[in-house]
Design an enzyme around this catalytic site. Structure first.
Site, PDB file in Angstrom:
ATOM      1  N   ASP A  18     -11.925 -10.572  -1.421  1.00 51.84           N
ATOM      2  CA  ASP A  18     -13.251 -10.734  -0.807  1.00 51.84           C
ATOM      3  C   ASP A  18     -14.202  -9.806  -1.557  1.00 51.84           C
ATOM      4  O   ASP A  18     -13.785  -8.790  -2.097  1.00 51.84           O
ATOM      5  CB  ASP A  18     -13.257 -10.515   0.722  1.00 51.84           C
ATOM      6  CG  ASP A  18     -12.631  -9.217   1.197  1.00 51.84           C
ATOM      7  OD1 ASP A  18     -12.508  -8.264   0.399  1.00 51.84           O
ATOM      8  OD2 ASP A  18     -12.279  -9.137   2.391  1.00 51.84           O
ATOM      9  N   GLU A  23       0.809  -1.230   0.000  1.00 51.12           N
ATOM     10  CA  GLU A  23       0.000   0.000   0.000  1.00 51.12           C
ATOM     11  C   GLU A  23       0.835   1.270   0.000  1.00 51.12           C
ATOM     12  O   GLU A  23       0.587   2.190   0.792  1.00 51.12           O
ATOM     13  CB  GLU A  23      -0.977  -0.025   1.190  1.00 51.12           C
ATOM     14  CG  GLU A  23      -1.883  -1.252   1.149  1.00 51.12           C
ATOM     15  CD  GLU A  23      -2.842  -1.375   2.337  1.00 51.12           C
ATOM     16  OE1 GLU A  23      -2.813  -0.512   3.232  1.00 51.12           O
ATOM     17  OE2 GLU A  23      -3.603  -2.355   2.372  1.00 51.12           O
ATOM     18  N   GLU A  37      -5.827 -10.744  -1.628  1.00 46.53           N
ATOM     19  CA  GLU A  37      -6.695 -10.590  -0.448  1.00 46.53           C
ATOM     20  C   GLU A  37      -8.165 -10.582  -0.857  1.00 46.53           C
ATOM     21  O   GLU A  37      -8.965  -9.802  -0.336  1.00 46.53           O
ATOM     22  CB  GLU A  37      -6.357  -9.287   0.302  1.00 46.53           C
ATOM     23  CG  GLU A  37      -4.908  -9.162   0.709  1.00 46.53           C
ATOM     24  CD  GLU A  37      -4.601  -7.890   1.513  1.00 46.53           C
ATOM     25  OE1 GLU A  37      -5.527  -7.202   1.964  1.00 46.53           O
ATOM     26  OE2 GLU A  37      -3.399  -7.603   1.680  1.00 46.53           O
ATOM     27  N   HIS A  44     -10.199  -6.284  -2.812  1.00 43.75           N
ATOM     28  CA  HIS A  44     -11.331  -6.137  -1.884  1.00 43.75           C
ATOM     29  C   HIS A  44     -12.391  -5.370  -2.677  1.00 43.75           C
ATOM     30  O   HIS A  44     -12.272  -4.153  -2.843  1.00 43.75           O
ATOM     31  CB  HIS A  44     -10.916  -5.323  -0.657  1.00 43.75           C
ATOM     32  CG  HIS A  44      -9.867  -5.982   0.182  1.00 43.75           C
ATOM     33  ND1 HIS A  44     -10.086  -7.156   0.871  1.00 43.75           N
ATOM     34  CD2 HIS A  44      -8.591  -5.633   0.458  1.00 43.75           C
ATOM     35  CE1 HIS A  44      -8.988  -7.492   1.539  1.00 43.75           C
ATOM     36  NE2 HIS A  44      -8.060  -6.594   1.301  1.00 43.75           N
ATOM     37  N   ASN A  93       2.440  -4.940  -3.219  1.00 44.51           N
ATOM     38  CA  ASN A  93       1.026  -5.272  -3.034  1.00 44.51           C
ATOM     39  C   ASN A  93       0.224  -4.001  -2.770  1.00 44.51           C
ATOM     40  O   ASN A  93       0.694  -3.100  -2.078  1.00 44.51           O
ATOM     41  CB  ASN A  93       0.951  -6.212  -1.814  1.00 44.51           C
ATOM     42  CG  ASN A  93      -0.375  -6.898  -1.624  1.00 44.51           C
ATOM     43  OD1 ASN A  93      -0.917  -7.474  -2.560  1.00 44.51           O
ATOM     44  ND2 ASN A  93      -0.909  -6.846  -0.403  1.00 44.51           N
TER      45      ASN A  93
HETATM   46  O1  9MR Z   1      -7.687  -8.352   8.126  1.00 45.24           O
HETATM   47  C1  9MR Z   1      -6.747  -7.572   8.839  1.00 45.24           C
HETATM   48  C2  9MR Z   1      -7.361  -7.111  10.157  1.00 45.24           C
HETATM   49  O2  9MR Z   1      -7.560  -8.222  11.019  1.00 45.24           O
HETATM   50  C3  9MR Z   1      -6.475  -6.092  10.827  1.00 45.24           C
HETATM   51  O3  9MR Z   1      -7.128  -5.554  11.962  1.00 45.24           O
HETATM   52  C4  9MR Z   1      -6.134  -4.983   9.843  1.00 45.24           C
HETATM   53  C5  9MR Z   1      -5.204  -3.994  10.490  1.00 45.24           C
HETATM   54  O4  9MR Z   1      -4.856  -2.970   9.666  1.00 45.24           O
HETATM   55  O5  9MR Z   1      -5.513  -5.531   8.691  1.00 45.24           O
HETATM   56  C6  9MR Z   1      -6.361  -6.382   7.997  1.00 45.24           C
HETATM   57  O6  9MR Z   1      -5.729  -6.846   6.822  1.00 45.24           O
HETATM   58  C7  9MR Z   1      -5.420  -5.846   5.852  1.00 45.24           C
HETATM   59  C8  9MR Z   1      -4.155  -6.267   5.139  1.00 45.24           C
HETATM   60  O7  9MR Z   1      -3.128  -6.492   6.054  1.00 45.24           O
HETATM   61  C9  9MR Z   1      -3.735  -5.234   4.115  1.00 45.24           C
HETATM   62  N1  9MR Z   1      -4.811  -4.936   3.193  1.00 45.24           N
HETATM   63  C10 9MR Z   1      -6.103  -4.611   3.797  1.00 45.24           C
HETATM   64  C11 9MR Z   1      -6.509  -5.718   4.778  1.00 45.24           C
HETATM   65  C12 9MR Z   1      -7.901  -5.441   5.339  1.00 45.24           C
HETATM   66  O8  9MR Z   1      -7.912  -4.271   6.100  1.00 45.24           O
END
Ligand code: 9MR
Length: 309
Positions: free
Chosen positions: A247, A139, A245, A217, A180
């Site tokens: 969904d 990101e 990732e 997402h 990513n």
């Molecule tokens: O799914 C993850 C969630 O449990 C955490 O609280 C969150 C913290 O920032 O991160 C989520 O995963 C993220 C991933 O690491 C990067 N892309 C977005 C995902 C969803 O927020």
């Protein structure tokens, strides 16, 4: 040993079907707490081929205090994967979020360079040889396709891209190294253009970027556009692309199958990972975006993907 059939929630493995279609893996995000709860472990054993640590391998989880490492949950994931024959995606080394405050506070370029190099060498070194793909950077782009504001961009400018990937190649020459990001779902979108430009620039400068990860997402209705976005990402001089990732709000079968078909149609697209097993544990609470419902029952989208494959 695979789980007994009566504890499986879907009879056919989506991973096996995807591999039979010529791809590398179909995986899922998880972590220790999830693997020890409900049907997560049984479903992953039977149906998926790769695990990504949803949180355990992030910098904030591993080294909240400088020099003091919390390896427990990450080691658990790696050991679980190895003993169950699952591949691993390492997520993620350099990210502006879930970043320890001691890293955020660094203002000296030489110090930040050294801290990035040490972090990459330490974490990748620990799991060297066990991780198929690493999200080296996560990101780093803003929506307009320029570099996101972060401690990394403020202190080092775009140079941190080269610093991180060079350190990563050295730490584990066998891992595929990924950049990513999210909102890479629509061809022609500024952030997709920016990603292709940035990767092209640094690859041409000799920086070892192997792949682009598109988180995916998305909302219902967006699935049909994913193939064109993958094609645009694949126009960058990388070896491969992965959907990392996935969904989709309300998990419409048409969108899920369109995403899978999109990956099948793009030769460089090697793998798909969904961001969790069950809606009960999704970060998108209330949106029911995953392939298994809150009671761990496979949805129509799951069987339709297997059917498509
Ligand atoms: O799914 C993850 C969630 O449990 C955490 O609280 C969150 C913290 O920032 O991160 C989520 O995963 C993220 C991933 O690491 C990067 N892309 C977005 C995902 C969803 O927020």
């Amino acid at each position: 040993m695979p789980a007994a059939l009566n504890s499986r929630q879907a009879a056919a493995s989506i991973h096996d079907a995807f591999v039979a279609a010529g791809k590398e893996f179909f995986g899922v995000a998880t972590d220790q707490g999830l693997l020890e709860r409900g049907s997560n472990a049984a479903i992953i054993e039977a149906n998926f081929g790769q695990v990504t640590g949803e949180n355990s391998m992030k910098w904030g989880s591993l080294e909240a205090t400088r020099g003091s490492y919390n390896w427990g949950p990450a080691d658990f994931l790696a050991e679980w994967a190895t003993s169950n024959g699952k591949l691993i995606r390492g997520h993620t080394l350099i990210w502006h979020s879930q970043l320890p405050t001691w890293v955020e506070g660094i203002t000296d370029p030489a110090e930040l360079t050294e801290v990035i190099q040490t972090h990459v060498a330490t974490v990748m070194g620990r799991y060297a040889g066990q991780v198929a793909h690493w999200d080296v950077l996560n990101e780093i782009l803003a929506e307009d396709g320029t570099l996101r504001d972060s401690v990394f961009s403020r202190v080092l400018g775009e140079e941190f891209v080269a610093i991180a990937f060079n350190a990563a190649r050295e730490a584990d020459p066998n891992a595929k190294l990924y950049i990513n990001d999210y909102n890479l779902d629509r061809a022609g979108y500024a952030k997709v253009n920016g990603m292709v430009e940035l990767v092209t620039k640094w690859k041409n400068a000799g920086v070892p970027i192997d792949g682009i990860g598109t988180q995916t997402h998305i909302s219902g209705g967006m699935g049909a556009g994913v193939q064109a976005a993958l094609e645009q990402l694949a126009s960058a001089p990388v070896d491969e692309i992965a959907i990392t990732e996935l969904d989709i709000a309300q998990a419409p079968s048409a969108d899920y199958t369109a995403v899978v078909e999109g990956c099948l149609s793009v030769a460089k697209c090697v793998a798909i990972t969904v961001w969790g097993v069950s809606d009960a544990d999704s970060w998108r609470q209330g949106e029911n975006p995953l392939l298994f419902d809150g009671s761990f029952q496979p949805k129509q989208a799951y069987s339709d993907i297997v059917g498509t494959l």
